[in-house]
Design an enzyme around this catalytic site. Structure first.
Site, PDB file in Angstrom:
ATOM      1  N   ARG A 136      80.454 111.830  54.527  1.00 30.42           N
ATOM      2  CA  ARG A 136      79.841 110.563  54.939  1.00 30.42           C
ATOM      3  C   ARG A 136      78.763 110.679  56.015  1.00 30.42           C
ATOM      4  NH1 ARG A 136      81.096 108.316  50.326  1.00 30.42           N
ATOM      5  NH2 ARG A 136      83.172 107.387  50.176  1.00 30.42           N
ATOM      6  N   ASP A 145      75.958 113.395  42.878  1.00 37.61           N
ATOM      7  CA  ASP A 145      77.279 112.775  42.813  1.00 37.61           C
ATOM      8  C   ASP A 145      77.243 111.339  43.304  1.00 37.61           C
ATOM      9  OD1 ASP A 145      80.138 113.120  42.230  1.00 37.61           O
ATOM     10  OD2 ASP A 145      80.330 112.557  44.323  1.00 37.61           O
ATOM     11  N   ASP A 170      88.025 114.861  45.441  1.00 31.93           N
ATOM     12  CA  ASP A 170      87.023 113.790  45.504  1.00 31.93           C
ATOM     13  C   ASP A 170      87.344 112.877  46.685  1.00 31.93           C
ATOM     14  OD1 ASP A 170      84.898 112.140  45.010  1.00 31.93           O
ATOM     15  OD2 ASP A 170      85.686 111.274  43.161  1.00 31.93           O
TER      16      ASP A 170
END
Length: 407
Positions: free
Chosen positions: A48, A135, A287
């Site tokens: 992030r 992604d 993930d």
């Protein structure tokens, strides 16, 4: 042995004597209750930063990785700025160099801004990234993906694809199955995943580019990849603990069950297990996708997609697949360490993790180091607890209960 069991006295010596490492044994017993494995590797993690530090930070999520026994992670590129040029990548790399407590290997994007319109500076990035991925978004244009593979193939790098055909989504947000029909939700069809995979394995065969399929969830996807491997295509794939242990019959009206791709049918889960057993699926990843509490508080329809898993993945797989006899411990180490290291060229020398398998742990998101707390496994009891994680010869996680062992 690369993995195995030791007893409390040997663990004490490992922690207190320089240069000592126990001779590990293959079988678990109450006396040999401590499992030592190579530092785990997760090639699909969302950190992030930069751009979304309200969700998570490199500091928090690499500490979460260490708490789960993971010493090497590949950081997905859906960031701000996206790592599509060396200059943009440097923003991320500087944060990694400053804050990461485990090994972090960034992905570069396939296209500029992950917009699918123009190739990233692939040549400029190739020495600094582990692989290339857009992604979070599928590359919709076949010619764009072909051009990327033509460029990336000679670099001996991998294209790791989020396979999702936007025209087939139709506003869906969970699997297009019985739960969606019964509860009035819009579903995501499996073809939105397997159709892009079928396109891309064809392109991989045409170009010779190494190709990796992210977060496989559908039985049709497994069959496409199985056939491609039989034809000699240079393709690997991954799946996650939630797809192997859960299906859409487990869904609740709670966003901790919402991720992309979604939990699918029981028959899909069974096909994934079969794919693990026959080698079609090469590795298990998380993930790991932290979101803020507010973003995950809007129910199945409106909440953000994504769950966390770094702190729970190994124990879930040990409990759900090894203890049940589906996999051997050797299989699990291969799926969570050996295979990702080999495919992505990751070195974990001087990394190892110690688990105490003589205890049980209840998964409690309140105890997570990760800023993300959303997991479909909240409240579940697993066998074991991570005691210690060592990365590059340095202890990066030490559980409070280790003090009792060393006392």
């Amino acid at each position: 042995m690369r993995y195995g069991f030791c007893n409390a006295d040997e663990l004490k010596r490992l922690c207190t004597e320089d240069g000592f490492f126990p001779v590990l044994r293959e079988s678990f017993s109450l006396s040999d209750r401590y499992l030592i494995v190579p530092g785990l590797v997760d090639v699909h993690v969302h950190l992030r930063e930069p751009g979304f530090s309200y969700k998570a930070t490199i500091a928090t999520e690499t500490r979460a990785a260490a708490r789960g026994g993971v010493t090497a992670i590949c950081a997905m590129p859906n960031l701000n700025p996206t790592p599509d040029t060396p200059e943009h990548l440097k923003v991320q790399q500087d944060l990694i160099d400053r804050d990461a407590v485990v090994r972090v290997y960034p992905y570069g994007t396939i296209t500029m801004g992950e917009m699918g319109q123009e190739l990233s500076d692939l040549e400029g990035l190739k020495e600094q990234v582990i692989a290339f991925s857009d992604d979070g978004k599928g590359v919709q244009n076949e010619d764009m993906m072909r051009a990327a593979m033509h460029k990336v193939g000679p670099m001996r790098k991998i294209i790791a694809a989020h396979c999702e055909e936007n025209s087939l989504l139709r506003g869906g947000y969970i699997h297009d199955g019985e739960y969606a029909k019964a509860h009035g939700h819009r579903g995501i069809c499996s073809e939105s995943e397997w159709a892009p995979i079928a396109r891309d394995v064809k392109l991989s065969k045409e170009t010779g580019c190494a190709y990796h399929v992210c977060h496989v969830s559908a039985k049709e996807s497994i069959e496409v990849i199985r056939r491609a491997k039989a034809e000699g295509v240079n393709v690997t794939c991954e799946t996650g603990p939630h797809y192997l242990l859960l299906d859409d019959s487990c869904l609740q009206e709670d966003a901790r069950f919402k991720m992309n791709p979604p939990l699918r049918d029981k028959s899909d889960r069974e096909a994934l297990i079969e794919g693990i057993l026959d080698g079609t699926i090469d590795m298990i990843v998380t993930d790991h996708a932290p979101h803020s509490a507010e973003e995950k508080s809007r129910g199945l329809e409106k909440s953000a997609m994504g769950v966390v898993g770094l702190e729970t993945s190994f124990l879930l797989m040990y409990t759900g697949l090894v203890k049940t006899g589906i996999l051997t411990l050797k299989d699990l180490v291969r799926l969570m360490h050996d295979a990702p290291c080999e495919r992505f060229g990751i070195d974990t020398e001087d990394d190892y993790t110690v688990f105490d398998l003589g205890v049980q742990t209840v998964i409690d998101p309140k105890e997570f180091v990760s800023m993300g707390k959303s997991t479909p496994f909240a409240g579940q009891t697993v066998d074991g607890r991570c005691l210690m994680t060592v990365c590059r010869g340095k202890t990066v996680y030490c559980d409070e209960t280790l003090k009792e062992v060393l006392a």
